[in-house]
Scaffold this active site. Structure first.
Site, PDB file in Angstrom:
ATOM      1  N   SER A 193      -2.563  -6.111  -2.720  1.00 56.43           N
ATOM      2  CA  SER A 193      -1.645  -5.196  -2.027  1.00 56.43           C
ATOM      3  C   SER A 193      -1.204  -5.602  -0.622  1.00 56.43           C
ATOM      4  O   SER A 193      -0.354  -4.932  -0.039  1.00 56.43           O
ATOM      5  CB  SER A 193      -2.251  -3.798  -1.956  1.00 56.43           C
ATOM      6  OG  SER A 193      -2.119  -3.137  -3.178  1.00 56.43           O
ATOM      7  N   LYS A 241      -0.340   1.239   7.953  1.00 56.54           N
ATOM      8  CA  LYS A 241      -0.191   1.759   6.598  1.00 56.54           C
ATOM      9  C   LYS A 241      -0.742   3.184   6.592  1.00 56.54           C
ATOM     10  O   LYS A 241      -1.784   3.454   7.206  1.00 56.54           O
ATOM     11  CB  LYS A 241      -0.968   0.861   5.633  1.00 56.54           C
ATOM     12  CG  LYS A 241      -0.820   1.247   4.167  1.00 56.54           C
ATOM     13  CD  LYS A 241      -1.585   0.272   3.261  1.00 56.54           C
ATOM     14  CE  LYS A 241      -1.357   0.577   1.784  1.00 56.54           C
ATOM     15  NZ  LYS A 241      -2.089  -0.356   0.908  1.00 56.54           N
ATOM     16  N   SER A 281       0.720  -2.597  -2.860  1.00 53.37           N
ATOM     17  CA  SER A 281       1.003  -1.246  -2.422  1.00 53.37           C
ATOM     18  C   SER A 281       1.436  -1.108  -0.959  1.00 53.37           C
ATOM     19  O   SER A 281       2.047  -0.107  -0.591  1.00 53.37           O
ATOM     20  CB  SER A 281      -0.238  -0.376  -2.629  1.00 53.37           C
ATOM     21  OG  SER A 281      -1.280  -0.780  -1.769  1.00 53.37           O
TER      22      SER A 281
END
Lengths: 485, 95
Positions: free
Chosen positions: A175, A76, A151
């Site tokens: 998330s 990420k 997210s």
């Protein structure tokens, strides 16, 4: 190589069936073909990946390889990777080349993993759909008109589309678990403090925790063992030995006590097919020897309100470092220092980030602290007590990860509060600092549904055991989106 | 709690975030809705409940007061918007 898990790829590398370089080229080729439509990666590090792969092949040849050596992964884009742009989904950091390496990425690099690239995400991890990214939305591989969740949407989509065998994520308010649910992959958020936050760009520091997206619980166990453990650079890192998660995977489920949260299955926003899939999964656990009982988390409905004070308050403080002076975006021709601050931040941050900074600033402003921040932290204590009482009676808590399957791109963007409520089942777990995971457990109108499993503090091994046994007995985790060939 | 235009401007100033004039009504609306969500907390009696600052009730670790970092100024300033002679440049603060 496409359908092999990390554990299987590891065995293939060890047996010399293929090299890490061949495996890496296979994945880079898939990224090149499939990423333009999905937008899961914002940066592809092809040269670095091939260099990593050759180094891994040398380690394998020298007999110095571990179980993760030579396995490609994606991070990420919230984890600082030295010398590589780390943009956190924001225009503010579009030009930010991280000057240091996060502990998570360093540990996985030390284990010999190969970096394919950095994945798209909601700006500063604020969002539940990946639509707040400066780099545009990620598309769900199951239906490109739908969101992948957020997210950590890019990481979830990348694992689902088989353009990464495994990926990292972070979970501040669902998330990891919610995108894992929407994309039909396994996602684990460990206990707060289990994995170091060093080098992970901060959103809400008392909630942020790094974790993993994978196709199986076994793969998650491999990565979690390598990522976890004490780090003196993180002031809230917990100094506790890391168990051998893989060794715990096969433990029996006879006598496992499953708690089912009354408030979750009774909530009005819950999709009927999602509820059905979750009930069927729990019935499967009963076949495996578990028992169920209904439990109550009476303060669960307060988790979203409390979260939308705590997280914005901490974010308004953490994001004050983005001032246009030392790194990141600076506005053109500032007329004075205040103008530099205000316009750099006004132009560098997107709408959702600004909303949260403003909510947090308001909640922490003079005269409002007791009514908002202190009140929210008291409610957090009540939420933790609810879980403590529940774990006196049960070993794990199960329910839906999200109230629905993946929603359409644009469906909730005009109504922030309705977006926030898509995290109704996951957020309490962050407020209490507990570990939780989501595993695929069925489909609703052709889209994946996730089962959330929550455990007591540091019960990651038990959670992975529960997930692994389910995956031994069922095939939901093997289902792949159609358009990924 | 419904926020006015003046409230939004004041909060934006405190946060040092420039908001365009035409966006203020939308922010006022969005923030008011978020605060309305948050106000559900008011219905709960929390008298005597200790606020939870850390889920595991951990306290700050102490470490020896020893130098651990090395000087990386050049590396850090390489990514700064503007520097000169090892200093960060900003618009003139004092006339």
């Amino acid at each position: 190589m496409l359908e092999k898990t990390v554990a299987e790829l590891s065995a293939g590398l060890a047996a010399g069936e293929f090299s890490s370089e061949e495996l890496t080229r296979f994945y880079l080729d898939r990224v090149e073909r499939l990423n333009p439509e999905l937008n899961a990666y914002v940066t592809v590090t092809a040269e670095r990946a091939l260099a990593d792969a050759r180094a891994a092949d040398a380690r394998l040849a020298a007999g110095e390889a571990g179980p993760l050596t030579g396995i490609p992964l994606a991070h990420k884009d919230i984890f600082c990777t030295q010398g590589i742009r780390t943009a956190c989904g924001s225009k503010m950091l579009d030009n930010f080349i991280a000057p240091y390496e996060s502990t998570v990425s360093q540990r996985l690099m030390d284990a010999g993993m190969v970096l394919l690239g950095k994945t798209n995400m909601d700006e500063f991890a604020m969002g539940s759909s990946n639509e707040t990214s400066y780099y545009g939305p990620v598309r769900n591989p199951w239906d490109v008109e739908r969101v992948p969740g957020g997210s950590s949407g890019g990481s979830a989509a990348a694992v689902a589309a088989r353009i990464a065998p495994v990926a990292t994520g972070t979970d501040t308010g669902g998330s990891i678990r919610q995108p894992a649910s929407f994309c039909g992959v396994t996602g684990i958020k460990p206990t707060y403090g289990r994995v170091s936050r060093w080098g992970m760009i901060a959103f809400a520091s008392s909630l942020d925790q790094a974790g993993i997206f994978s196709r199986t619980a076994e793969d998650a166990a491999l990565l979690l063992a390598a990522m976890s453990g004490f780090d003196p650079k993180d002031s809230t890192s917990v100094d506790q030995a890391v168990p051998d998660y893989r060794a715990e995977l096969d433990g029996p489920l006879e006598g496992l006590r499953i708690g089912i949260v009354r408030e979750h299955l009774e909530s009005e926003g819950l999709d009927g097919e999602v509820a059905g899939a979750v009930r069927a999964a729990i019935a499967e656990f009963e076949k495996l020897g578990a028992t169920t009982r209904e439990i109550s988390l009476p303060n669960n409905h307060l988790s979203v309100p409390a979260y939308y004070v705590v997280a914005p308050a901490e974010c308004s403080s953490n994001l004050s470092r983005f001032d246009g002076v030392r790194f990141g975006y600076r506005c053109e021709d500032p007329k004075d220092l205040e103008d530099l601050y205000k316009r750099s931040r006004g132009e560098g941050f997107g709408a959702e980030v600004k909303r949260r900074i403003l909510v947090g600033t308001y909640a922490l402003s003079a005269g409002y602290y007791d009514a908002y921040y202190k009140k929210a932290q008291q409610i957090r204590a009540l939420i933790r007590e609810d879980f403590r009482a529940a774990f006196q009676e049960v070993d794990v808590i199960m329910g839906p990860t999200a109230p629905s399957s993946a929603f359409r791109i644009g469906e909730k963007t005009d109504d922030p509060v309705s977006m926030y409520l898509s995290d109704i089942y996951t957020i309490a777990v962050n407020l209490a600092g507990l570990p939780g995971l989501s595993i695929p457990c069925g489909h609703s109108a052709g889209l994946p549904v996730g089962l959330q499993v929550v455990g007591d503090y540091f019960a990651e091994g038990r959670l992975l055991n529960v997930a692994h046994r389910f995956q031994q007995a069922t095939d939901w985790h093997k289902a792949a989106p159609g358009a990924i060939a | 709690m419904s926020l006015t235009r003046a409230d939004v401007q004041k909060i934006a100033h405190l946060a040092r975030v420039a908001i365009r004039e035409e966006d203020i009504p939308l922010y006022a609306d969005n923030l008011s809705n978020i605060l309305a969500l948050v106000e559900q907390m008011e219905a709960v009696n929390t008298t005597g409940v200790a606020p939870l600052a850390h889920p595991l009730d951990a306290v700050q670790r102490l470490r020896p007061d020893a130098v651990g970092e090395v000087d990386q100024r050049e590396q850090f300033q390489a990514i700064a918007p503007r520097t000169e002679d090892g200093l960060y440049l900003v618009p003139k603060v004092i006339e």
